[in-house]
Design a protein around this motif. Structure first.
Motif, PDB file in Angstrom:
ATOM      1  N   VAL A 227      31.716  49.921  62.457  1.00  0.00           N
ATOM      2  CA  VAL A 227      32.602  49.513  61.366  1.00  0.00           C
ATOM      3  C   VAL A 227      33.583  48.451  61.854  1.00  0.00           C
ATOM      4  O   VAL A 227      33.821  47.443  61.167  1.00  0.00           O
ATOM      5  CB  VAL A 227      33.332  50.736  60.759  1.00  0.00           C
ATOM      6  N   ALA A 228      34.154  48.631  63.043  1.00  0.00           N
ATOM      7  CA  ALA A 228      35.097  47.643  63.594  1.00  0.00           C
ATOM      8  C   ALA A 228      34.430  46.281  63.732  1.00  0.00           C
ATOM      9  O   ALA A 228      35.023  45.255  63.391  1.00  0.00           O
ATOM     10  CB  ALA A 228      35.634  48.121  64.941  1.00  0.00           C
ATOM     11  N   TYR A 229      33.211  46.275  64.221  1.00  0.00           N
ATOM     12  CA  TYR A 229      32.480  45.009  64.361  1.00  0.00           C
ATOM     13  C   TYR A 229      32.314  44.334  63.001  1.00  0.00           C
ATOM     14  O   TYR A 229      32.581  43.151  62.839  1.00  0.00           O
ATOM     15  CB  TYR A 229      31.106  45.230  65.011  1.00  0.00           C
ATOM     16  N   HIS A 230      31.864  45.099  62.011  1.00  0.00           N
ATOM     17  CA  HIS A 230      31.593  44.519  60.703  1.00  0.00           C
ATOM     18  C   HIS A 230      32.854  44.176  59.925  1.00  0.00           C
ATOM     19  O   HIS A 230      32.792  43.397  58.970  1.00  0.00           O
ATOM     20  CB  HIS A 230      30.646  45.410  59.905  1.00  0.00           C
ATOM     21  N   MET A 231      33.992  44.724  60.340  1.00  0.00           N
ATOM     22  CA  MET A 231      35.262  44.346  59.707  1.00  0.00           C
ATOM     23  C   MET A 231      35.812  43.051  60.312  1.00  0.00           C
ATOM     24  O   MET A 231      36.762  42.481  59.777  1.00  0.00           O
ATOM     25  CB  MET A 231      36.282  45.475  59.844  1.00  0.00           C
ATOM     26  N   THR A 232      35.226  42.589  61.393  1.00  0.00           N
ATOM     27  CA  THR A 232      35.701  41.371  62.040  1.00  0.00           C
ATOM     28  C   THR A 232      34.627  40.290  62.100  1.00  0.00           C
ATOM     29  O   THR A 232      34.900  39.190  62.568  1.00  0.00           O
ATOM     30  CB  THR A 232      36.174  41.663  63.485  1.00  0.00           C
TER      31      THR A 232
END
Length: 176
Positions: free
Chosen positions: A93-98
């Protein structure tokens, strides 16, 4: 089933369903969120792919341990697999939020294979959530008869999700 097991089962049932619905919805919503001013976390995909690989290894090791009668080792391995899966989810999720999603650039039959693996991976990653939670709750509640029954379904689903997570990463990594 004893009264204690029934009470434990009812106690956890609502949480299992809440999490099983909330996690996929939260992930879908968070996919639309971009955190302004945060640097792209492009280093995460190989890390969370490795976590998927480790999870697969732990799942197989846990089955070997329980078949060898090593319940305590099985329990430790399964708890670690659950923790790694949660850690994977946070990183994913962190990757896809950035970062924007990466498009697969392969052609021909590989393209169809990639999308088959990706779609089945995504669908089963959603499907496996309640199975993992129910299996875990039955174990911690001491309902080992029903734990074994559902674990026979949960194990191959979870293993497929873990292994295909690695395959998806390997197939898309040239296009990052």
């Amino acid at each position: 089933m004893s009264q204690t097991l029934q009470n434990n089962s009812k106690k956890y049932k609502i949480w299992i369903w809440i999490l099983s619905i909330a996690i996929p919805i939260a992930v879908a919503i968070l996919f639309t969120v971009r955190i302004p001013g945060v640097e792209r976390l492009g280093f995460l995909p190989p890390i969370y792919a490795t976590i998927n690989g480790l999870t697969a290894i732990l799942l197989v090791a846990a089955v070997i341990q329980i078949k060898s009668g090593n319940r305590k080792n099985h329990e430790r391995l399964m708890k670690t697999a659950i923790i790694l899966s949660a850690l994977f989810l946070v990183m994913y999720v962190a990757y896809h939020m950035t970062s924007d999603s990466t498009s697969y650039g392969g052609e021909g039959a590989l393209r169809y294979i990639y999308f088959f693996i990706l779609i089945s991976h995504i669908l089963l990653s959603i499907t496996v959530i309640p199975f993992v939670l129910i299996t875990y709750v039955r174990a911690i509640s001491g309902d080992f008869v029903n734990h074994r029954k559902i674990a026979r379904i949960t194990f191959p689903l979870w293993l497929y999700v873990a292994v295909t997570g690695v395959i998806v990463y390997v197939m898309i990594s040239p296009y990052y």
